[in-house]
Enzyme design. Structure first.
Site, PDB file in Angstrom:
ATOM      1  N   HIS A 175       0.865  -1.174   0.000  1.00 52.25           N
ATOM      2  CA  HIS A 175       0.000   0.000   0.000  1.00 52.25           C
ATOM      3  C   HIS A 175       0.901   1.223   0.000  1.00 52.25           C
ATOM      4  O   HIS A 175       1.649   1.459   0.934  1.00 52.25           O
ATOM      5  CB  HIS A 175      -0.915   0.016   1.226  1.00 52.25           C
ATOM      6  N   CYS A 176       0.775   2.029  -1.053  1.00 59.04           N
ATOM      7  CA  CYS A 176       1.630   3.200  -1.204  1.00 59.04           C
ATOM      8  C   CYS A 176       0.901   4.436  -0.698  1.00 59.04           C
ATOM      9  O   CYS A 176      -0.131   4.809  -1.268  1.00 59.04           O
ATOM     10  CB  CYS A 176       2.027   3.395  -2.656  1.00 59.04           C
ATOM     11  N   PRO A 177       1.383   5.090   0.346  1.00 55.54           N
ATOM     12  CA  PRO A 177       0.707   6.305   0.828  1.00 55.54           C
ATOM     13  C   PRO A 177       0.876   7.494  -0.110  1.00 55.54           C
ATOM     14  O   PRO A 177       0.060   8.413  -0.070  1.00 55.54           O
ATOM     15  CB  PRO A 177       1.382   6.585   2.168  1.00 55.54           C
TER      16      PRO A 177
END
EC number: 2.3.1.225
Length: 715
Positions: free
Chosen positions: A133-135
């Site tokens: 999950h890439c912020p």
């Protein structure tokens, strides 16, 4: 981000992506505004074009990685895998290229996760080939958007390198003017680009390695294939081509659509079940009739919900529009007799409470027994031949009935089951005679007012005690003499017929107008029909035999001519005035009337000195010709003594068949003779008329029978 539309808004989730977008767009804008114009003059005009193309490519991949579905699996419904949710093991194993790969049960999504799938704790969804999950893009990186994320990293790294390199070149050209605005802005952009270059370049290199080896960030970090072989790798070139050149994976979730509210006009509405005519074909003993009833939506629902044991709902009221001639008659009878029936009549037994009477004619409708009897009684005067036709058909006993014959329609084509002992519960039930010149077609059931409640109650009591059976309920059609009657000339309607549904007051007023004095004629020779005791109980058979024995032993009355064959005919007669006729039906008369034994051409000798013109008719006897029914007063339920000169005949009342409560009701009900006071029925004959027979002045004799029963005999 695509999965966040229906969830709670969290501002903190958008801080990293907003900062990345601001730095990317802001730094590039400053570069194009302050650095590119000088580079186009000193270096080449292609420098701004290259940077513009690279910036657009970075921005496009950034947008695709941010807003594209990463490959989210839809969750199972609550009851789709209910058993698996409780009993399924935590892991299942599948084999891929000879290597065992575990699939874990996802309690949130309620299914086993496919290989390389993982549940994202931020997005709260299972993502196919979950990478991380890439912020910075505020989205999971999965199978569907990993390509754009990887290209974003590559293009961003190249863009940062280009901005930093061309900015350094511009500063070198303007080294004497470092305090200038353009040179200062260019140096600030270079600092920002250099600051982001190190992490972006490092992340890009890491993903280049993962792509080359055919792994995901999740697999690399968790070390799933650290000590073994990766079953998902296809070589370096194939892995790179698969990421960059393969077709996009399908989408498992439908695009969220807003629910549209559509107003439906009446043409598209399904019509509700409204009140309407429903035709039901009824097959009963070979008779087809159409039953038209009005049923509403609620009644249909109640009928469907009712069990087979539940009592059927009461049938609807009869349609008076089809019987225009009886509208006034039924209205008067219903209004004036409702109070009498409510007080004297017991509740109808459940066995024959809702039995519609079906007519053999196509125009008659099925109605409840009370209304059907009223309507059919009037129709029988107009259509007398319907019974003659229906009586020739075989009788069907598929459904026994304890309903009295007087409550049935004359046109009903079924044999009547009647109690042979119900005459014991009536006050004046043994009145019947036959005239000359009768016709087979005109058969009517004429009963006295007040016998309804007693016959119902006696039938109900006998049914509860189990003393009667259905096979013992004989019918007039069972007699062998029933079909041997020859048709004679058609007589006129009966002159003394009074509807049993009229009130006592109206009947009393109409009696004087309807019945003139009639000239007495000769009596009719009668022979008794055999009495059937097949299926009666022992007590009843013994009571009947004792009653016959007492009748034979009793001395004959003076002036009375005893004819052969009349000892057990069950017919008794009492004198009365000619203007107060009364007829009553009896079960004994219905079985004892020999229809074919009387000659049609000769007059009969009077019996008991009673005129033939004043005779009544039984249930099963044909209609007399010009004679009128006549009825005297029974002495079983009267407390007055007979006047001198008036003869009284023997009458036996089977009192054990009735309870004391029934006797009280009978005394109250039968104190009137067809709606007339008792004084009218006991009036002495006119001065010109001789006494019919000598009076009997004996008392009341009590005889005890079998089973403790007691009989009262008027001697």
């Amino acid at each position: 981000m695509p999965a966040e539309s229906g969830k709670r808004f969290k501002p903190s989730k958008y801080v990293p992506v907003s900062a990345a977008a601001i730095f990317l767009v802001g730094a590039t804008t400053l570069f194009f505004a302050f650095t590119c114009p000088g580079l186009s003059l000193y270096v080449s005009p292609a420098v701004p074009i290259y940077n513009a193309i690279m910036f657009l490519f970075v921005l496009a991949n950034f947008s695709m990685a941010t807003f594209m579905d990463p490959g989210i699996f839809p969750r199972a419904e609550e009851d789709e895998d209910k058993e698996d949710d409780f009993r399924a093991p935590l892991y299942k194993t599948v084999e891929i290229k000879g290597i065992q790969v575990r699939m874990k049960w996802c309690a949130t999504c309620r299914f086993y996760r496919p290989p390389r799938c993982s549940h994202c704790s931020v997005c709260d969804n299972c993502v196919e080939e979950f990478d991380h999950h890439c912020p910075w893009v505020n989205n999971c990186i999965g199978r569907r958007n990993y390509r754009y994320f990887f290209l974003f990293l590559l293009s961003l790294t190249a863009h940062i390198m280009g901005v930093f390199g061309f900015g350094l070149l511009y500063v070198l050209y303007h080294i004497e003017e470092l305090s200038g605005v353009r040179t200062a802005v260019t140096m600030a952009v270079m600092c920002v680009a250099g600051l982001f270059f190190i992490p972006v370049a490092g992340l890009t290199g890491f993903h280049v390695v993962l792509v080359a080896r055919g792994r995901t960030t999740n697999e690399q970090v968790t070390g799933k294939f650290r000590g073994g072989v990766n079953p998902f790798t296809n070589g370096c070139c194939n892995n790179v081509s698969r990421v960059l050149c393969s077709s996009p994976a399908p989408r498992y979730l439908g695009r969220p659509k807003k629910e549209k509210t559509i107003v439906i006009r009446p043409p598209f509405l399904r019509p509700e079940v409204s009140d309407g005519q429903i035709t039901v074909k009824i097959m009963d003993n070979g008779i087809q009739g159409e039953l038209r009833r009005t049923k509403s939506k609620g009644s249909l629902e109640i009928t469907e919900s009712q069990s087979a044991d539940a009592e059927p709902p009461p049938p609807p009221k009869p349609d008076l529009s089809r019987y225009t001639g009886l509208r006034t008659h039924l209205g008067l009878a219903t209004n004036e007799d409702s109070s009498l029936l409510a007080k004297d009549s017991p509740p109808t037994p459940t066995m024959y409470k809702y039995r519609p009477g079906y007519s053999s004619s196509s125009t008659s409708a099925a109605m409840p027994h009370s209304s059907s009897a009223k309507l059919s009684r009037g129709d029988s005067l107009k259509e007398p031949t319907s019974i003659a036709e229906s009586s020739r058909h075989p009788s069907y006993r598929s459904e026994p009935s304890l309903e009295p014959e007087s409550f049935r329609s004359p046109t009903f084509g079924k044999s009547f089951h009647f109690d042979p002992l119900s005459s014991g519960s009536r006050s004046s039930s043994l009145k019947s005679a036959q005239g000359t010149g009768f016709e087979l077609g005109q058969l009517q059931s004429i009963r006295s007012e007040g016998t309804t409640s007693t016959s119902y109650k006696s039938l109900a009591n006998q049914t509860r005690n189990g003393s009667l059976s259905y096979d013992s309920l004989l019918t007039p059609s069972d007699s062998p003499d029933f079909e041997s009657v020859q048709a004679g000339p058609e007589p006129d309607p009966p002159l003394g017929y009074t509807s049993p549904f009229l009130s006592a007051r109206l009947a009393q007023q109409r009696e004087a107008e309807r019945h003139p004095r009639l000239v007495p004629t000769g009596p009719t020779h009668r022979e008794p029909s055999p009495v059937r005791y097949d299926n009666l109980s022992r007590h009843i058979v013994a009571s009947l035999q004792e009653r016959e024995k007492l009748l034979r032993q009793s001395p004959p009355l003076p002036g009375r001519e005893e004819e052969p064959g009349l000892g057990d005919s069950g017919i008794q007669s009492t004198p009365g005035s000619g203007h107060a006729p009364r007829t009553s039906s009896s079960s004994d008369d219905s079985k004892r009337s020999p229809l074919g034994k009387t000659p049609l051409g000769r007059p009969a000798v009077p019996r008991f000195g009673k005129p033939d013109g004043l005779r009544g008719r039984g249930v099963g006897s044909p209609e007399p010709g010009p004679t009128a029914p006549y009825l005297g007063r029974s002495m079983s339920y009267s407390s007055q003594k007979a006047q001198p000169g008036v003869s009284e005949t023997e009458e036996v009342a089977l009192q054990p068949l009735l309870t004391p409560k029934d006797e009280v009701q009978l005394k109250t009900t039968y104190s009137k003779s067809n709606g007339q006071p008792k004084s009218l029925g006991s009036a002495s004959p006119g001065p010109g008329q001789p006494p019919l027979s000598s009076p009997t002045r004996g008392g009341v004799k009590k005889v005890s029978g079998v089973g403790g029963t007691t009989y009262e005999i008027s001697v």
